[in-house]
Design a protein around this motif. Sequence first.
Motif, PDB file in Angstrom:
ATOM      1  N   GLU A 119      -2.165  31.628  84.849  1.00 38.11           N
ATOM      2  CA  GLU A 119      -1.756  32.834  84.134  1.00 38.11           C
ATOM      3  C   GLU A 119      -2.434  32.967  82.774  1.00 38.11           C
ATOM      4  O   GLU A 119      -2.375  34.009  82.156  1.00 38.11           O
ATOM      5  N   GLU A 120      -3.089  31.890  82.287  1.00 35.71           N
ATOM      6  CA  GLU A 120      -3.768  31.932  81.007  1.00 35.71           C
ATOM      7  C   GLU A 120      -5.242  32.278  81.148  1.00 35.71           C
ATOM      8  O   GLU A 120      -5.913  32.530  80.164  1.00 35.71           O
ATOM      9  N   ARG A 121      -5.733  32.284  82.353  1.00 35.10           N
ATOM     10  CA  ARG A 121      -7.155  32.524  82.555  1.00 35.10           C
ATOM     11  C   ARG A 121      -7.512  33.980  82.323  1.00 35.10           C
ATOM     12  O   ARG A 121      -6.735  34.882  82.601  1.00 35.10           O
ATOM     13  N   ASN A 122      -8.709  34.173  81.850  1.00 36.12           N
ATOM     14  CA  ASN A 122      -9.258  35.501  81.680  1.00 36.12           C
ATOM     15  C   ASN A 122      -9.638  36.014  83.064  1.00 36.12           C
ATOM     16  O   ASN A 122     -10.473  35.419  83.729  1.00 36.12           O
ATOM     17  N   PRO A 123      -9.044  37.136  83.520  1.00 30.54           N
ATOM     18  CA  PRO A 123      -9.333  37.599  84.867  1.00 30.54           C
ATOM     19  C   PRO A 123     -10.803  37.955  85.075  1.00 30.54           C
ATOM     20  O   PRO A 123     -11.307  37.902  86.180  1.00 30.54           O
ATOM     21  N   GLU A 168      -5.762  33.820  73.521  1.00 37.66           N
ATOM     22  CA  GLU A 168      -6.544  33.347  72.367  1.00 37.66           C
ATOM     23  C   GLU A 168      -5.886  33.768  71.064  1.00 37.66           C
ATOM     24  O   GLU A 168      -5.746  32.968  70.143  1.00 37.66           O
ATOM     25  N   VAL A 169      -5.478  35.052  70.982  1.00 37.71           N
ATOM     26  CA  VAL A 169      -4.849  35.563  69.761  1.00 37.71           C
ATOM     27  C   VAL A 169      -3.547  34.827  69.480  1.00 37.71           C
ATOM     28  O   VAL A 169      -3.250  34.477  68.338  1.00 37.71           O
ATOM     29  N   ALA A 170      -2.774  34.546  70.504  1.00 39.03           N
ATOM     30  CA  ALA A 170      -1.488  33.854  70.326  1.00 39.03           C
ATOM     31  C   ALA A 170      -1.671  32.454  69.738  1.00 39.03           C
ATOM     32  O   ALA A 170      -0.786  31.945  69.055  1.00 39.03           O
ATOM     33  N   LEU A 171      -2.820  31.842  69.961  1.00 37.41           N
ATOM     34  CA  LEU A 171      -3.079  30.500  69.458  1.00 37.41           C
ATOM     35  C   LEU A 171      -3.545  30.487  67.997  1.00 37.41           C
ATOM     36  O   LEU A 171      -3.558  29.440  67.362  1.00 37.41           O
ATOM     37  N   LEU A 172      -3.918  31.638  67.469  1.00 37.03           N
ATOM     38  CA  LEU A 172      -4.437  31.708  66.100  1.00 37.03           C
ATOM     39  C   LEU A 172      -3.302  31.678  65.090  1.00 37.03           C
ATOM     40  O   LEU A 172      -2.195  32.131  65.363  1.00 37.03           O
ATOM     41  N   SER A 185     -13.271  36.266  83.687  1.00 39.82           N
ATOM     42  CA  SER A 185     -14.052  35.040  83.643  1.00 39.82           C
ATOM     43  C   SER A 185     -13.122  33.854  83.885  1.00 39.82           C
ATOM     44  O   SER A 185     -12.636  33.241  82.942  1.00 39.82           O
ATOM     45  N   PRO A 186     -12.826  33.533  85.151  1.00 39.20           N
ATOM     46  CA  PRO A 186     -11.901  32.432  85.454  1.00 39.20           C
ATOM     47  C   PRO A 186     -12.299  31.150  84.726  1.00 39.20           C
ATOM     48  O   PRO A 186     -13.474  30.840  84.597  1.00 39.20           O
ATOM     49  N   GLY A 187     -11.295  30.450  84.230  1.00 37.56           N
ATOM     50  CA  GLY A 187     -11.546  29.224  83.480  1.00 37.56           C
ATOM     51  C   GLY A 187     -11.455  29.446  81.983  1.00 37.56           C
ATOM     52  O   GLY A 187     -11.322  28.504  81.223  1.00 37.56           O
ATOM     53  N   GLU A 188     -11.544  30.694  81.530  1.00 35.24           N
ATOM     54  CA  GLU A 188     -11.434  31.021  80.108  1.00 35.24           C
ATOM     55  C   GLU A 188     -10.051  31.595  79.829  1.00 35.24           C
ATOM     56  O   GLU A 188      -9.445  32.222  80.686  1.00 35.24           O
ATOM     57  N   LEU A 189      -9.570  31.405  78.596  1.00 37.15           N
ATOM     58  CA  LEU A 189      -8.301  32.010  78.188  1.00 37.15           C
ATOM     59  C   LEU A 189      -8.471  33.516  78.066  1.00 37.15           C
ATOM     60  O   LEU A 189      -9.543  34.001  77.696  1.00 37.15           O
ATOM     61  N   SER A 190      -7.412  34.254  78.334  1.00 34.82           N
ATOM     62  CA  SER A 190      -7.444  35.701  78.110  1.00 34.82           C
ATOM     63  C   SER A 190      -7.455  35.951  76.601  1.00 34.82           C
ATOM     64  O   SER A 190      -7.077  35.074  75.806  1.00 34.82           O
ATOM     65  N   LEU A 191      -7.859  37.133  76.215  1.00 33.54           N
ATOM     66  CA  LEU A 191      -7.880  37.491  74.803  1.00 33.54           C
ATOM     67  C   LEU A 191      -6.475  37.415  74.212  1.00 33.54           C
ATOM     68  O   LEU A 191      -6.288  36.925  73.095  1.00 33.54           O
ATOM     69  N   ALA A 192      -5.471  37.847  74.950  1.00 29.29           N
ATOM     70  CA  ALA A 192      -4.085  37.775  74.465  1.00 29.29           C
ATOM     71  C   ALA A 192      -3.679  36.330  74.183  1.00 29.29           C
ATOM     72  O   ALA A 192      -3.050  36.035  73.166  1.00 29.29           O
TER      73      ALA A 192
END
Length: 158
Positions: A5-9, A20-24, A11-18
Amino acid sequence: MPKPEERNPESPGELSLADEVALLDSFSAALRRLGLRRGTGILLGEAEDIATTVYFREGAPIWAAYGTESDSLGRMLIRIGKLTEEQLAGAIQNATECLLRNQPTRLGEVIVSMGLLSQEEIDRSLSQQAREKLLKCFQWPKVSCTFEAGKSLPLESL
């Protein structure tokens, strides 16, 4: 490896932008990330019992909403000398009467209809208001940010 559920749809394997922002941990980092990734959606920044919503289109902030009462259009117009307290009270009274007649009207529209300011002055003031709201977010020592990708500014807000 990120959870599914965290993957960028895109680009599988990458975090979604949402995600990424939540981690900042800072508002400036969230803005920078959204700009670099050309994010479109809604960024909600919360700190010190204040919430500010910033609408983005392709990485650029296009509107900011909420904040505190002192951030309101009417208060700002008084602060910059465009309206008096009495003029603002009259505009609020007119806007309230419109609402009671089931004709919701934005304060800027009422101010223009009363002849207090031109539409161009209201447009410039709204741009200034959005900039001020955005800049205040940089003063927050600790902020929590969430991002809803793909959401857009409601047309009635324009």
